[in-house]
Design a protein around this motif. Structure first.
Motif, PDB file in Angstrom:
ATOM      1  N   ARG A   1      -6.761 -12.488  -7.697  1.00 14.87           N
ATOM      2  CA  ARG A   1      -6.752 -11.462  -8.811  1.00 14.87           C
ATOM      3  C   ARG A   1      -6.605 -10.387  -8.369  1.00 14.87           C
ATOM      4  NH1 ARG A   1      -9.539 -13.206 -12.663  1.00 14.87           N
ATOM      5  NH2 ARG A   1     -10.534 -15.077 -12.594  1.00 14.87           N
ATOM      6  N   GLU A   2      -5.994 -10.008  -6.879  1.00 15.76           N
ATOM      7  CA  GLU A   2      -6.154  -8.376  -6.336  1.00 15.76           C
ATOM      8  C   GLU A   2      -4.553  -8.254  -6.672  1.00 15.76           C
ATOM      9  OE1 GLU A   2      -9.371 -10.277  -4.158  1.00 15.76           O
ATOM     10  OE2 GLU A   2      -7.349 -10.542  -4.336  1.00 15.76           O
ATOM     11  N   GLY A   3      -3.568  -9.117  -7.080  1.00 15.47           N
ATOM     12  CA  GLY A   3      -3.065  -8.895  -7.325  1.00 15.47           C
ATOM     13  C   GLY A   3      -1.334  -9.816  -6.422  1.00 15.47           C
ATOM     14  N   SER A   4      -0.039 -10.096  -7.051  1.00 12.19           N
ATOM     15  CA  SER A   4       0.607 -10.835  -6.488  1.00 12.19           C
ATOM     16  C   SER A   4       2.289 -10.184  -7.440  1.00 12.19           C
ATOM     17  CB  SER A   4       0.503 -12.257  -6.613  1.00 12.19           C
ATOM     18  OG  SER A   4       1.076 -13.021  -5.146  1.00 12.19           O
TER      19      SER A   4
ATOM     20  N   ARG B   1      -6.184 -23.216 -14.034  1.00 15.56           N
ATOM     21  CA  ARG B   1      -6.413 -21.998 -13.476  1.00 15.56           C
ATOM     22  C   ARG B   1      -5.267 -21.646 -12.016  1.00 15.56           C
ATOM     23  NH1 ARG B   1      -5.568 -21.328 -17.699  1.00 15.56           N
ATOM     24  NH2 ARG B   1      -8.400 -21.061 -18.633  1.00 15.56           N
ATOM     25  N   GLN B   2      -5.204 -22.519 -11.116  1.00 12.97           N
ATOM     26  CA  GLN B   2      -4.206 -22.174 -10.348  1.00 12.97           C
ATOM     27  C   GLN B   2      -3.040 -22.139 -10.579  1.00 12.97           C
ATOM     28  OE1 GLN B   2      -5.756 -25.060  -6.361  1.00 12.97           O
ATOM     29  NE2 GLN B   2      -5.510 -26.229  -8.118  1.00 12.97           N
ATOM     30  N   PHE B   3      -3.443 -22.736 -11.343  1.00 14.54           N
ATOM     31  CA  PHE B   3      -1.160 -23.134 -12.172  1.00 14.54           C
ATOM     32  C   PHE B   3      -0.781 -22.044 -13.562  1.00 14.54           C
ATOM     33  CE2 PHE B   3      -1.624 -26.133  -9.111  1.00 14.54           C
ATOM     34  CZ  PHE B   3      -0.417 -25.835  -8.102  1.00 14.54           C
TER      35      PHE B   3
ATOM     36  N   THR C   1      -5.662 -11.973 -13.959  1.00 17.13           N
ATOM     37  CA  THR C   1      -4.905 -12.192 -12.809  1.00 17.13           C
ATOM     38  C   THR C   1      -3.632 -11.717 -12.923  1.00 17.13           C
ATOM     39  OG1 THR C   1      -6.552 -13.763 -12.022  1.00 17.13           O
ATOM     40  CG2 THR C   1      -4.092 -14.195 -11.265  1.00 17.13           C
ATOM     41  N   LEU C   2      -3.060 -11.969 -14.396  1.00 16.83           N
ATOM     42  CA  LEU C   2      -1.830 -12.438 -14.750  1.00 16.83           C
ATOM     43  C   LEU C   2      -1.388 -10.129 -15.096  1.00 16.83           C
ATOM     44  CD1 LEU C   2      -1.035 -15.213 -17.383  1.00 16.83           C
ATOM     45  CD2 LEU C   2      -0.606 -14.924 -14.915  1.00 16.83           C
TER      46      LEU C   2
ATOM     47  N   GLN D   1       2.961  -8.775 -10.527  1.00 12.46           N
ATOM     48  CA  GLN D   1       4.237  -7.780 -10.390  1.00 12.46           C
ATOM     49  C   GLN D   1       5.420  -8.817 -10.129  1.00 12.46           C
ATOM     50  OE1 GLN D   1       4.705  -4.212  -8.455  1.00 12.46           O
ATOM     51  NE2 GLN D   1       2.456  -4.444  -7.688  1.00 12.46           N
ATOM     52  N   VAL D   2       6.228  -8.259 -10.988  1.00 10.07           N
ATOM     53  CA  VAL D   2       7.676  -8.378 -11.306  1.00 10.07           C
ATOM     54  C   VAL D   2       8.416  -7.873  -9.876  1.00 10.07           C
ATOM     55  CG1 VAL D   2      10.552  -9.032 -12.892  1.00 10.07           C
ATOM     56  CG2 VAL D   2       8.144  -9.632 -13.420  1.00 10.07           C
TER      57      VAL D   2
END
Length: 160
Positions: free
Chosen positions: A60-63, A123-125, A131-132, A136-137
């Motif tokens: 949730r923090e980011g990816s 919600r895993q996929f 979350t979205l 970041q791209v």
């Protein structure tokens, strides 16, 4: 400076790293030889199919937010056939079948609506909007920056 901070953090985590691998990670995870891995969602889907104790998590923090793409090279010679294939793959039923088969989420809304409820609500996929918003791209880096990142990564791998 951010790159140096990231490298220091990786160096601190290094004692906890079992291996820096690519495809081999699937075996480690399926056979419970490693408790955690960073991988793509489609690869994770394959691991989950091989080990029911695994979970795929988008922090949730980011990816990063990434995309696989179908593209037409400038040098393509059979563009009519290529467009026919792309149109075929974009049809909702076909896109849904492809997403189910490969384990990667589909961005095609009409295809997603055709997925089995268990898949489209997973919600895993298919993370929620909250979350979205934290994804970041990756930016395209200059060749100099890519070389710098590669050098730091090689240093990390060599010291591991």
């Amino acid at each position: 400076q951010t790159l140096l901070a990231a490298q220091k953090k990786l160096d601190q985590l290094s004692p906890n790293v079992k291996a820096i691998v690519a495809d081999e990670i699937k075996m480690y995870m399926i056979q419970d030889e490693a408790p955690l891995a960073v991988d793509w969602s489609g690869e994770a889907a394959e691991m989950l199919a091989g080990n029911s104790h695994l979970h795929y998590v988008v922090p949730r923090e980011g990816s990063n937010l990434w995309f696989d793409n179908l593209v037409i090279p400038k040098t393509a010679q059979h563009t009519k056939a290529i467009y026919a294939f792309l149109n075929f793959m974009s049809q909702p039923d076909n896109a849904a079948q492809n997403a189910t088969y490969i384990g990667y989420a589909t961005p095609n809304k009409r295809a997603k609506a055709r997925l089995p409820r268990a898949i489209r609500n997973d919600r895993q996929f298919y993370p929620d909007e909250q979350t979205l918003r934290h994804l970041q791209v990756y930016r395209d880096l200059s060749p100099t920056k890519v070389e710098l990142y590669n050098d730091r990564y090689l240093e990390f791998k060599m010291h591991h």
